[in-house]
Design an enzyme around this catalytic site. Sequence first.
Site, short mmCIF file in Angstrom:
data_model
loop_
_atom_site.label_atom_id
_atom_site.label_comp_id
_atom_site.label_asym_id
_atom_site.label_seq_id
_atom_site.Cartn_x
_atom_site.Cartn_y
_atom_site.Cartn_z
CB CYS A 8 -0.99 0.01 1.16
SG CYS A 8 -0.25 -0.20 2.98
NE ARG A 14 -4.47 1.68 1.96
CZ ARG A 14 -4.27 2.26 0.63
NH1 ARG A 14 -5.15 2.27 -0.39
NH2 ARG A 14 -3.14 3.12 0.61
CG ASP A 124 -4.90 5.96 2.77
OD1 ASP A 124 -5.18 5.74 3.75
OD2 ASP A 124 -4.19 6.87 2.30
P1 4NP Z 1 -1.77 2.87 4.10
O1 4NP Z 1 -2.41 4.22 4.94
O2 4NP Z 1 -1.06 3.26 2.64
O3 4NP Z 1 -2.96 2.21 4.14
O4 4NP Z 1 -0.72 2.48 5.06
C1 4NP Z 1 -1.23 5.41 4.73
C2 4NP Z 1 -0.86 5.66 5.97
C3 4NP Z 1 0.07 6.82 5.85
C4 4NP Z 1 0.05 7.57 4.81
C5 4NP Z 1 -0.53 7.23 3.60
C6 4NP Z 1 -1.42 6.01 3.56
N1 4NP Z 1 1.13 8.77 4.83
O5 4NP Z 1 1.07 9.61 3.85
O6 4NP Z 1 1.48 9.22 5.76
#
Ligand code: 4NP
Length: 156
Positions: A8, A14, A124
């Site tokens: 992800c 995710r 997300d």
């Molecule tokens: P993930 O969610 O891709 O599901 O881990 C996110 C967590 C943090 C960030 C982006 C997506 N971020 O930009 O910090």
Amino acid sequence: MISILFVCLGNICRSPMAEGIFLKILEREHVLNRFEVDSAGLLDYHEGELADSRMRFHASKRGYNLIHRSRPVVKADLDKFDWIIGMDDQNIRGLKQLASTAQLSKIHKMTDFCIEINADLVPDPYYDGDQGFENVINLLEDACEGLYKAIIAGKL
Ligand code: 4NP
């Protein structure tokens, strides 16, 4: 050995959740020793961190213990892993940029394996409330069952 990398953006919500769910399926099916499962992110902002505390809270309510620490995906992952599973179209584009032509066929979108739920991405949940995290787990539980079935049936 069958190897799977879930990917992800941040590798704190995710993809570590997908890794935890898939591992639990492998445990249930007594085939843990036949698989290598990992997760990674297209960003390195959270490198070394455990999954987001909200993700871990919602995971623990369903019996998942997330112990993965965030790491960025690297080009060598595209070589090493048999199946590379992104959560949305942005993840898929990022992965395709890292891949050689021969590696493109390893890249799949998580929701393509959903059985019950009709969705075209795992959203997300970072800026969402509790329901966003529950929704991610619902989608990933469904898609991981489908992914496991597809691998066992030799469909990938
Ligand atoms: P993930 O969610 O891709 O599901 O881990 C996110 C967590 C943090 C960030 C982006 C997506 N971020 O930009 O910090």
